[in-house]
Design a protein around this motif. Structure first.
Motif, PDB file in Angstrom:
ATOM      1  N   GLN A 137       0.815  -1.218   0.000  1.00 40.31           N
ATOM      2  CA  GLN A 137       0.000   0.000   0.000  1.00 40.31           C
ATOM      3  C   GLN A 137       0.853   1.274   0.000  1.00 40.31           C
ATOM      4  O   GLN A 137       0.318   2.360  -0.164  1.00 40.31           O
ATOM      5  N   ARG A 163      -8.874   5.053   2.480  1.00 35.04           N
ATOM      6  CA  ARG A 163      -8.706   4.986   1.021  1.00 35.04           C
ATOM      7  C   ARG A 163      -9.948   5.522   0.325  1.00 35.04           C
ATOM      8  O   ARG A 163      -9.983   6.684  -0.074  1.00 35.04           O
ATOM      9  N   ASP A 218      -9.633   2.253  -6.768  1.00 35.94           N
ATOM     10  CA  ASP A 218      -8.399   1.951  -6.046  1.00 35.94           C
ATOM     11  C   ASP A 218      -7.176   2.520  -6.760  1.00 35.94           C
ATOM     12  O   ASP A 218      -7.181   2.736  -7.980  1.00 35.94           O
ATOM     13  N   GLY A 232      -3.663   4.119   1.556  1.00 42.31           N
ATOM     14  CA  GLY A 232      -3.890   2.780   2.095  1.00 42.31           C
ATOM     15  C   GLY A 232      -2.886   2.368   3.149  1.00 42.31           C
ATOM     16  O   GLY A 232      -3.195   1.523   3.989  1.00 42.31           O
TER      17      GLY A 232
END
Length: 485
Positions: free
Chosen positions: A122, A161, A275, A313
């Motif tokens: 992350q 996130r 994402d 993240g």
């Protein structure tokens, strides 16, 4: 020995003041009437199309999240204490992100092992040395909180996130206003309706200086197959902005443009709901069809704001979670106002030995898992399941953490025709900008609908409740008043 869960309403002589009128209402409501109201709520949600698709299910991809009509209530003083702790925590998380993508003082000081950052998937090296507009990384945070006693709240996890669920918070309140307007009025419940206004103000405050006084804001969605697509469209509609997919955008001269029938128009702020890996195929996954080629170049050039910033993240990774109290002390010089759940990192030899010896008492989670997947609740697991997780931990200990099984608080819930206690958590939504922190009073209460279950996630069959924060603390139980309608 099973620990009895704290019931937030109480019973008999221990009835808690905030629930006095709810207890009277339930006492005076026939089961058939409550069932009819529940059916009416389902019709309302069907009508507005509020659905939640679950990946991998063979059933209805557009199912409703079950909604329970009995609210969860917090006194004003309870909420004020929570809000202070949430504000403190998110300030520290933003400071942590600025540090690890900058000077990395916390690593040099030895407060966090460097390998937990540098070898974490992350962690985004592309963000090193870059400061987002306004210096804010996680503009929208969803902090999951559980309660175990009248004055004991724990942060279960941080979502920094692309936290979801706020549309259900808003629609739950709208449903209760339609179903039980007098009940709400008598309780003097703090409103949550200003959230879209606060969110838009937060997003606009993130705009780069080149955007001028009236920045253009848009939501970037993966599309209609995403589980939270309803929410993306709902929030765009509430804020009066566009909801866009990757092909609707392109980058020209390091500026992000959206295609419109009147020609290309610049976009200054993107509330992205996809994402990191899929944001920009030129930087992250080259096979991504969801993102925008050149987006990161425009971002690093200071011509667009991404909310939340790529790389957030690392702040909600479960292996980083145990260090948040130290972050608060390190960056803010304060003691944490909200406690962490005690956590074992399986990559540590001593912790791993303890976890393997106590799998029947612990909750084991993937360090980078979410949605209730990759989790084992030891007391409720079979011997075979515990053996399987023991093998996983031995094979890849760095992938797992473990925590004691908390006796999550319960709230009265309409289960079938009966009213029974069910375990709950709470996800308040914290908005951060250069102008400060905003939190609407309340959040999304998730409820484990199966008796005895501790898993509240919607993806695992959980439901939701409206969360009422009272405008002021109620009088002690025993004061007079007629039953509400």
């Amino acid at each position: 020995m099973t620990v009895k869960a704290f019931d937030e309403m109480g019973d008999g002589d221990s009835l808690r003041p905030a629930y006095k009128m709810i207890a009277e209402w339930l006492q005076h409501s026939a089961p058939a009437d409550l069932a009819a109201k529940r059916a009416e709520a389902e019709v309302l949600f069907r009508r507005v199309g509020i659905t939640f698709a679950v990946y991998g299910e063979g059933g209805d991809p557009d199912r409703l999240i079950p909604f329970d009509i009995i609210p969860r209530i917090l006194a004003r003083s309870e909420w004020d204490g929570l809000a202070e702790g949430l504000t403190q925590r998110v300030r520290a998380l933003n400071a942590f992100l600025a540090d690890i993508y900058g000077p990395q003082d916390i690593l040099r000081d030895g407060r966090i092992p460097a390998h937990l950052i540098e070898h974490n998937e992350q962690f985004r090296p592309e963000m090193k040395g870059f400061t987002p507009p306004g210096g804010i990384y996680t503009h929208i945070s969803g902090i999951d909180v559980v309660r175990t006693a009248p004055d004991q709240f724990y942060v279960l996890e941080d979502n920094a996130r692309t936290p979801s669920g706020v549309s259900y918070m808003l629609e739950n309140r709208e449903a209760m206003l339609r179903l039980f307007p007098r009940l709400l009025a008598r309780h003097r419940v703090a409103p949550v309706s200003r959230y879209p206004e606060d969110l838009l103000a937060t997003l606009k405050a993130a705009a780069p200086e080149s955007a001028g006084p009236r920045p253009t804001v848009a939501i970037l969605t993966p599309g209609s197959f995403n589980s939270a697509y309803y929410e993306h469209c709902f929030l765009a509609d509430e804020m009066g902005i566009e909801v866009l997919e990757g092909p609707d955008l392109f980058v020209e001269n390091n500026r992000v443009m959206m295609r419109t029938t009147a020609g290309a128009r610049r976009v200054d702020v993107i509330y992205r709901r996809i994402d990191d890996d899929y944001l920009d195929p030129e930087v992250f996954r080259p096979d991504s069809m969801l993102g925008v080629p050149g987006l990161m170049s425009a971002y690093r050039a200071g011509n667009v704001a991404l909310c939340n910033a790529p790389g957030c993240g690392i702040a909600d990774d479960k292996a980083i979670y145990p260090y948040v109290p130290d972050m608060i002390r390190f960056y803010l010089g304060e003691e944490p106002k909200l406690a962490n759940v005690p956590t074992y990192l399986c990559e540590r030899d001593e912790d791993r030995m303890h976890v393997l010896a106590n799998l029947d008492k612990l909750v084991v989670k993937l360090a980078q898992g979410s949605g209730g997947y990759g989790m084992m609740i030891g007391p409720h697991a079979s011997d075979a399941e515990r053996e399987e997780f023991a093998a996983r931990i031995r094979a890849r200990p760095q992938d797992y953490i473990a925590q004691p099984t908390l006796a999550l608080s319960t709230v009265p819930t309409l289960a079938g025709e009966d009213i029974s206690p069910r375990h709950v958590d709470l996800r308040p939504f914290v908005l951060s900008s250069r102008e400060g922190v905003r939190i609407v009073p309340g959040g999304l209460t998730r409820v484990a609908l199966r008796e005895g279950s501790l898993v509240v996630n919607s993806s695992q069959g959980g439901g939701t409740k409206d969360t009422w924060v009272l405008e002021r603390d109620p009088p002690a139980v025993g004061s007079t008043g007629s039953a509400p309608c």
